[in-house]
Design an enzyme around this catalytic site. Structure first.
Site, PDB file in Angstrom:
ATOM      1  N   GLU A 112      59.541 169.123 130.926  1.00  0.00           N
ATOM      2  CA  GLU A 112      60.205 169.529 132.172  1.00  0.00           C
ATOM      3  C   GLU A 112      60.685 168.325 132.978  1.00  0.00           C
ATOM      4  O   GLU A 112      61.700 168.395 133.645  1.00  0.00           O
ATOM      5  CB  GLU A 112      59.234 170.338 133.046  1.00  0.00           C
ATOM      6  CG  GLU A 112      58.852 171.680 132.470  1.00  0.00           C
ATOM      7  CD  GLU A 112      59.519 172.866 133.179  1.00  0.00           C
ATOM      8  OE1 GLU A 112      60.024 172.702 134.294  1.00  0.00           O
ATOM      9  OE2 GLU A 112      59.534 173.954 132.579  1.00  0.00           O
TER      10      GLU A 112
ATOM     11  N   ASP B 122      58.721 182.837 132.088  1.00  0.00           N
ATOM     12  CA  ASP B 122      57.877 181.727 131.628  1.00  0.00           C
ATOM     13  C   ASP B 122      57.412 180.982 132.883  1.00  0.00           C
ATOM     14  O   ASP B 122      57.909 181.226 133.986  1.00  0.00           O
ATOM     15  CB  ASP B 122      58.693 180.784 130.726  1.00  0.00           C
ATOM     16  CG  ASP B 122      57.875 179.576 130.256  1.00  0.00           C
ATOM     17  OD1 ASP B 122      56.677 179.739 129.952  1.00  0.00           O
ATOM     18  OD2 ASP B 122      58.429 178.456 130.202  1.00  0.00           O
ATOM     19  N   SER B 123      56.495 180.060 132.705  1.00  0.00           N
ATOM     20  CA  SER B 123      56.067 179.237 133.831  1.00  0.00           C
ATOM     21  C   SER B 123      57.193 178.320 134.296  1.00  0.00           C
ATOM     22  O   SER B 123      57.179 177.835 135.419  1.00  0.00           O
ATOM     23  CB  SER B 123      54.860 178.398 133.424  1.00  0.00           C
ATOM     24  OG  SER B 123      55.200 177.601 132.308  1.00  0.00           O
TER      25      SER B 123
ATOM     26  N   THR C 283      50.984 180.848 126.913  1.00  0.00           N
ATOM     27  CA  THR C 283      49.780 180.845 127.747  1.00  0.00           C
ATOM     28  C   THR C 283      49.616 182.196 128.445  1.00  0.00           C
ATOM     29  O   THR C 283      48.518 182.769 128.474  1.00  0.00           O
ATOM     30  CB  THR C 283      49.869 179.709 128.787  1.00  0.00           C
ATOM     31  OG1 THR C 283      50.250 178.500 128.116  1.00  0.00           O
ATOM     32  CG2 THR C 283      48.558 179.506 129.500  1.00  0.00           C
TER      33      THR C 283
ATOM     34  N   HIS D  61      57.805 175.440 125.487  1.00  0.00           N
ATOM     35  CA  HIS D  61      58.432 174.179 125.877  1.00  0.00           C
ATOM     36  C   HIS D  61      58.599 173.230 124.684  1.00  0.00           C
ATOM     37  O   HIS D  61      59.378 172.279 124.760  1.00  0.00           O
ATOM     38  CB  HIS D  61      57.566 173.449 126.922  1.00  0.00           C
ATOM     39  CG  HIS D  61      57.711 173.979 128.309  1.00  0.00           C
ATOM     40  ND1 HIS D  61      57.117 175.149 128.718  1.00  0.00           N
ATOM     41  CD2 HIS D  61      58.387 173.501 129.381  1.00  0.00           C
ATOM     42  CE1 HIS D  61      57.416 175.356 129.999  1.00  0.00           C
ATOM     43  NE2 HIS D  61      58.172 174.368 130.414  1.00  0.00           N
TER      44      HIS D  61
ATOM     45  N   CYS E 105      56.142 182.997 127.246  1.00  0.00           N
ATOM     46  CA  CYS E 105      55.164 181.951 127.544  1.00  0.00           C
ATOM     47  C   CYS E 105      53.921 182.276 126.726  1.00  0.00           C
ATOM     48  O   CYS E 105      53.356 183.370 126.855  1.00  0.00           O
ATOM     49  CB  CYS E 105      54.857 181.972 129.042  1.00  0.00           C
ATOM     50  SG  CYS E 105      53.497 180.885 129.519  1.00  0.00           S
TER      51      CYS E 105
ATOM     52  N   CYS F 164      53.889 176.738 122.130  1.00  0.00           N
ATOM     53  CA  CYS F 164      54.251 176.689 123.552  1.00  0.00           C
ATOM     54  C   CYS F 164      55.771 176.683 123.578  1.00  0.00           C
ATOM     55  O   CYS F 164      56.404 175.947 122.807  1.00  0.00           O
ATOM     56  CB  CYS F 164      53.702 175.424 124.206  1.00  0.00           C
ATOM     57  SG  CYS F 164      54.315 175.182 125.897  1.00  0.00           S
TER      58      CYS F 164
HETATM   59  N1  DGL Z   1      55.717 177.450 128.166  1.00  0.00           N
HETATM   60  C1  DGL Z   1      54.378 177.893 128.321  1.00  0.00           C
HETATM   61  C2  DGL Z   1      53.764 178.311 127.013  1.00  0.00           C
HETATM   62  O1  DGL Z   1      54.479 178.742 126.138  1.00  0.00           O
HETATM   63  C3  DGL Z   1      53.392 177.060 129.055  1.00  0.00           C
HETATM   64  C4  DGL Z   1      53.721 175.882 129.791  1.00  0.00           C
HETATM   65  C5  DGL Z   1      52.746 175.657 130.915  1.00  0.00           C
HETATM   66  O2  DGL Z   1      51.690 175.044 130.717  1.00  0.00           O
HETATM   67  O3  DGL Z   1      53.062 176.167 131.983  1.00  0.00           O
HETATM   68  O4  DGL Z   1      52.563 178.254 126.857  1.00  0.00           O
END
Ligand code: DGL
Length: 271
Positions: free
Chosen positions: A155, A12-13, A77, A193, A75, A191
């Site tokens: 985060e 993930d990011s 994205t 997160h 992730c 997302c």
């Molecule tokens: N956790 C990531 C997602 O599921 C993205 C978070 C980010 O913007 O880096 O999209």
């Protein structure tokens, strides 16, 4: 032939993908994992698709180089921007994203026919969720809203339960839900997160809404598809290795909140 005893790679990011790792560990208790958080380049959500593709290729390469039997793009994205690219690049390695499983979970729950997708700007603009939802049920009414502040909030503060972050979280969640408060609906956390805001969202939405994410459905999909660790390795203790591209101490400390268990060691890597 891929060695079934190898770990499963997950990236993930940042720390959001740990919510997916948690579900994977629950579904596959005898498997080992390597998790990579690209914390140096977070957020991915406001970057162009071309940049996210490049980051996703580099993160995947770092995991593939260590030896993995499957790759999970934890992730949304990166799944939206790069999943077909990664699947093609690393075939025959099985590559899994989180969007199709998330769409499946939301469509299953959408009795009233409407789904609100909350995601990063990149995921919303890309339209992959909208297409994936319509592929499951063409009659759905789909709303999608970008929540650009949530990743930072998750985060940087909310995960550590600061009062300040709590107040901001409440304000941004209310903003994302404006106009929808009185409607029963499915809210899809698009997302990885966002599941840490689940309790707050439940309090705001009330019982009428179902809140779903892709962690569990992704884990079930992976569990159904991969070749399990062989019987010869059954006595091997499943392990998890954590890698991050920046802030390993912070990752170790805050990551435990996303994973719901302490993280001992995080290795710093450069992509
Ligand atoms: N956790 C990531 C997602 O599921 C993205 C978070 C980010 O913007 O880096 O999209």
């Amino acid at each position: 032939m891929i060695d079934a005893g190898l770990p499963i790679g997950v990236f993930d990011s940042g720390m959001g993908g740990l919510t997916v790792l948690r579900a994977l560990q629950a579904a596959l208790p005898s498997e080992s994992f390597i998790y990579l958080g690209d914390s140096a380049r977070l957020p991915y959500g406001n970057k162009s698709a071309v940049t996210v593709q490049q980051y996703a290729l580099q993160a995947s390469a770092a995991l593939v180089d260590r030896g993995i039997k499957a790759l999970v793009v934890a992730c949304n994205t990166a799944s939206a921007a790069a999943l077909p690219l990664l699947a093609q690049r690393y075939a025959p390695l099985p590559v899994f994203g989180v969007i199709e499983p998330g769409a499946q979970a939301a469509a299953n729950a959408a009795d009233d026919g409407s789904v609100l997708v909350l995601a990063t700007e990149g995921t919303v603009m890309d339209g992959t969720y909208q297409r994936a939802l319509l592929a499951v049920n063409a009659g759905l009414n789909i709303y999608a809203r970008a929540c650009p502040l949530w990743v930072t909030l998750a985060e940087q503060g909310y995960a550590e339960e600061s009062q300040e972050a709590e107040t901001v979280a409440e304000a941004v969640l209310s903003h994302a839900l404006r106009g929808f408060q009185n409607r029963p609906m499915v809210v899809l956390l698009g997302c990885t997160h966002f599941p840490i805001f689940r309790d707050k969202l439940t309090a705001l939405l009330g019982d009428a809404a179902a809140i779903v994410d892709s962690a569990q459905t992704t884990a079930l999909q992976v569990a159904a598809a991969i070749q399990p660790t062989g019987a010869a390795k059954a006595d091997r203790v499943a392990s998890v290795m954590f890698l991050a591209t920046d802030g390993v101490e912070r990752f170790r400390r805050v990551g435990g909140y996303f994973l719901s268990e302490p993280i001992d060691t995080v290795e710093l890597v450069t992509l």
